[in-house]
Design an enzyme around this catalytic site. Sequence first.
Site, mmCIF file in Angstrom:
data_model
loop_
_atom_site.group_PDB
_atom_site.id
_atom_site.type_symbol
_atom_site.label_atom_id
_atom_site.label_comp_id
_atom_site.label_asym_id
_atom_site.label_seq_id
_atom_site.Cartn_x
_atom_site.Cartn_y
_atom_site.Cartn_z
ATOM 1 N N TYR A 53 1.062 -1.074 -0.176
ATOM 2 C CA TYR A 53 0.127 0.031 0.256
ATOM 3 C C TYR A 53 0.828 1.208 -0.428
ATOM 4 O O TYR A 53 0.901 1.396 0.789
ATOM 5 C CB TYR A 53 -1.106 0.016 0.894
ATOM 6 N N HIS A 128 -1.071 -12.228 0.085
ATOM 7 C CA HIS A 128 -1.510 -10.738 -0.106
ATOM 8 C C HIS A 128 -2.720 -11.643 -1.441
ATOM 9 O O HIS A 128 -3.847 -11.370 -1.609
ATOM 10 C CB HIS A 128 -1.106 -10.448 -0.708
ATOM 11 N N LEU A 211 -17.498 -1.680 0.404
ATOM 12 C CA LEU A 211 -18.378 -0.759 0.562
ATOM 13 C C LEU A 211 -18.298 -0.683 -1.297
ATOM 14 O O LEU A 211 -18.742 0.696 -1.707
ATOM 15 C CB LEU A 211 -18.185 1.151 0.581
HETATM 16 N N1 LIG Z 1 -6.068 -8.010 -0.581
HETATM 17 C C1 LIG Z 1 -6.699 -7.156 -1.259
HETATM 18 O O1 LIG Z 1 -5.945 -7.565 -2.098
HETATM 19 C C2 LIG Z 1 -7.552 -5.894 -0.893
HETATM 20 C C3 LIG Z 1 -7.366 -5.289 -1.886
HETATM 21 C C4 LIG Z 1 -7.880 -4.410 -2.332
HETATM 22 C C5 LIG Z 1 -8.683 -3.880 -0.636
HETATM 23 N N2 LIG Z 1 -8.075 -4.309 0.198
HETATM 24 C C6 LIG Z 1 -8.559 -3.960 1.784
HETATM 25 O O2 LIG Z 1 -9.495 -4.120 2.323
HETATM 26 C C7 LIG Z 1 -9.564 -2.118 2.506
HETATM 27 C C8 LIG Z 1 -11.495 -1.632 2.141
HETATM 28 O O3 LIG Z 1 -11.646 -1.685 1.257
HETATM 29 P P1 LIG Z 1 -11.143 -0.279 0.215
HETATM 30 O O4 LIG Z 1 -10.759 0.435 0.702
HETATM 31 O O5 LIG Z 1 -10.418 -0.388 -1.440
HETATM 32 O O6 LIG Z 1 -12.926 -0.244 -0.630
HETATM 33 P P2 LIG Z 1 -14.064 -0.062 0.838
HETATM 34 O O7 LIG Z 1 -14.081 0.292 1.675
HETATM 35 O O8 LIG Z 1 -14.828 -0.873 0.293
HETATM 36 O O9 LIG Z 1 -14.660 1.747 0.501
HETATM 37 C C9 LIG Z 1 -13.534 2.627 0.649
HETATM 38 C C10 LIG Z 1 -14.160 3.985 0.769
HETATM 39 O O10 LIG Z 1 -15.368 3.995 1.136
HETATM 40 C C11 LIG Z 1 -15.714 5.482 1.713
HETATM 41 N N3 LIG Z 1 -15.872 5.209 3.107
HETATM 42 C C12 LIG Z 1 -15.619 4.460 4.550
HETATM 43 N N4 LIG Z 1 -16.630 4.662 5.039
HETATM 44 C C13 LIG Z 1 -17.529 5.156 4.594
HETATM 45 C C14 LIG Z 1 -19.034 5.575 4.688
HETATM 46 N N5 LIG Z 1 -19.020 4.903 5.714
HETATM 47 N N6 LIG Z 1 -19.573 6.566 4.091
HETATM 48 C C15 LIG Z 1 -18.798 6.935 3.193
HETATM 49 N N7 LIG Z 1 -17.858 6.444 2.589
HETATM 50 C C16 LIG Z 1 -16.790 5.604 3.508
HETATM 51 C C17 LIG Z 1 -13.968 5.958 2.275
HETATM 52 O O11 LIG Z 1 -14.299 7.226 1.689
HETATM 53 P P3 LIG Z 1 -13.137 8.474 2.589
HETATM 54 O O12 LIG Z 1 -11.801 7.804 1.585
HETATM 55 O O13 LIG Z 1 -13.455 9.485 1.459
HETATM 56 O O14 LIG Z 1 -12.908 8.116 3.500
HETATM 57 C C18 LIG Z 1 -12.892 5.007 1.683
HETATM 58 O O15 LIG Z 1 -12.740 5.881 0.326
HETATM 59 C C19 LIG Z 1 -8.158 -1.121 2.378
HETATM 60 O O16 LIG Z 1 -8.187 -0.480 2.754
HETATM 61 C C20 LIG Z 1 -7.856 -1.995 1.997
HETATM 62 O O17 LIG Z 1 -7.395 -2.714 3.479
HETATM 63 C C21 LIG Z 1 -7.356 -5.916 0.390
#
Ligand SMILES: NC(=O)c1ccc[n+]([C@@H]2O[C@H](COP(=O)([O-])OP(=O)(O)OC[C@H]3O[C@@H](n4cnc5c(N)ncnc54)[C@H](OP(=O)(O)O)[C@@H]3O)[C@@H](O)[C@H]2O)c1
Length: 287
Positions: A53, A128, A211
């Site tokens: 990241y 990962h 989300l």
């Molecule tokens: N293992 C893997 O291959 C993999 C791949 C992708 C992600 N991940 C992990 O999963 C985590 C989550 O996935 P993601 O960050 O890609 O996507 P996500 O959680 O689906 O969406 C993240 C976005 O949601 C917004 N958000 C969060 N809570 C909210 C709420 N209550 N209301 C409105 N908007 C909200 C945030 O906005 P703001 O930025 O404006 O706060 C953020 O940019 C990552 O951070 C990472 O740790 C893992």
Amino acid sequence: MHNRTIGGITVSAIGLGGMPMSIEGRPDEDRSVRTIHAALDAGVTLIDTADAYHMLAGETGHNERLIAKALASYPGDTSDVLVATKGGHIRPGDGSWQVDGSPAHLRQAVEASLKALGVNVIGLYQFHRPDPKVPYAESIGGLKELLDEGKIRLAGISNATSEQIDIAQKILGEGNLASVQNQFSPAFRSSEDELAHCAELGVTFLPWSPLGGIGRAGELGTAYEEFKQVADAHQVSPQQVALAWMLAKAPVVIPIPGASRPESIVDSAQAAELTLSPAELASLDNA
Ligand SMILES: NC(=O)c1ccc[n+]([C@@H]2O[C@H](COP(=O)([O-])OP(=O)(O)OC[C@H]3O[C@@H](n4cnc5c(N)ncnc54)[C@H](OP(=O)(O)O)[C@@H]3O)[C@@H](O)[C@H]2O)c1
């Protein structure tokens, strides 16, 4: 905040995903630290990160260092916070995500993550993503060595099929696969089978991008009318409804919504207290 467990360790039922604070579009460090502190204030005790990241070449571990810094500057007790990191992805700095699942890479990555996190043992280390060039059993064998040597306390996998979950269970040994982290959201449901498999096995399932992912999370209520309707009925956000819906799927589920603003994680954390009726859950399943 309600709790759940990973490999016998109690953590909050909602975690914080660290990725939006370190990849393309990331905020300045001050806002990131405030976001992590807001999560801790809200009772979040699971923070998900990865060595990959980061955005630019040469800054591997950006998110791990950020989390370590935020934990160190937090005025309260952080001894119960589980930081879950990952290895097996590489970002050369051109926007791409590459993989290296060789045991040699995982060993070198763990050493770098220990330094970036400033710890002697990594709480949860996740492989990962499967590397097509390396047999899956070989990558997991590398993970097992790190577990046996005590470099990592718990072992997990990510982006795994049910077959790979079974391989990991077998190689790591009974009870040693702590978690599976796969994509799962209202928009992406193809990991339902792996979620159900984890529920049967008693292995924690961490839905990633719960989300819909960075840039799409804000539109959840417009993209899915049913989520908006249930949200309106409870006077909460559609994002909270999505997280409560996945929590209700099985006691092994712990969503890790990402955030780069304090308001986002504070809102998401409240999903742990939201109970939806069987009729509401059925309508969301069919949305
Ligand atoms: N293992 C893997 O291959 C993999 C791949 C992708 C992600 N991940 C992990 O999963 C985590 C989550 O996935 P993601 O960050 O890609 O996507 P996500 O959680 O689906 O969406 C993240 C976005 O949601 C917004 N958000 C969060 N809570 C909210 C709420 N209550 N209301 C409105 N908007 C909200 C945030 O906005 P703001 O930025 O404006 O706060 C953020 O940019 C990552 O951070 C990472 O740790 C893992």
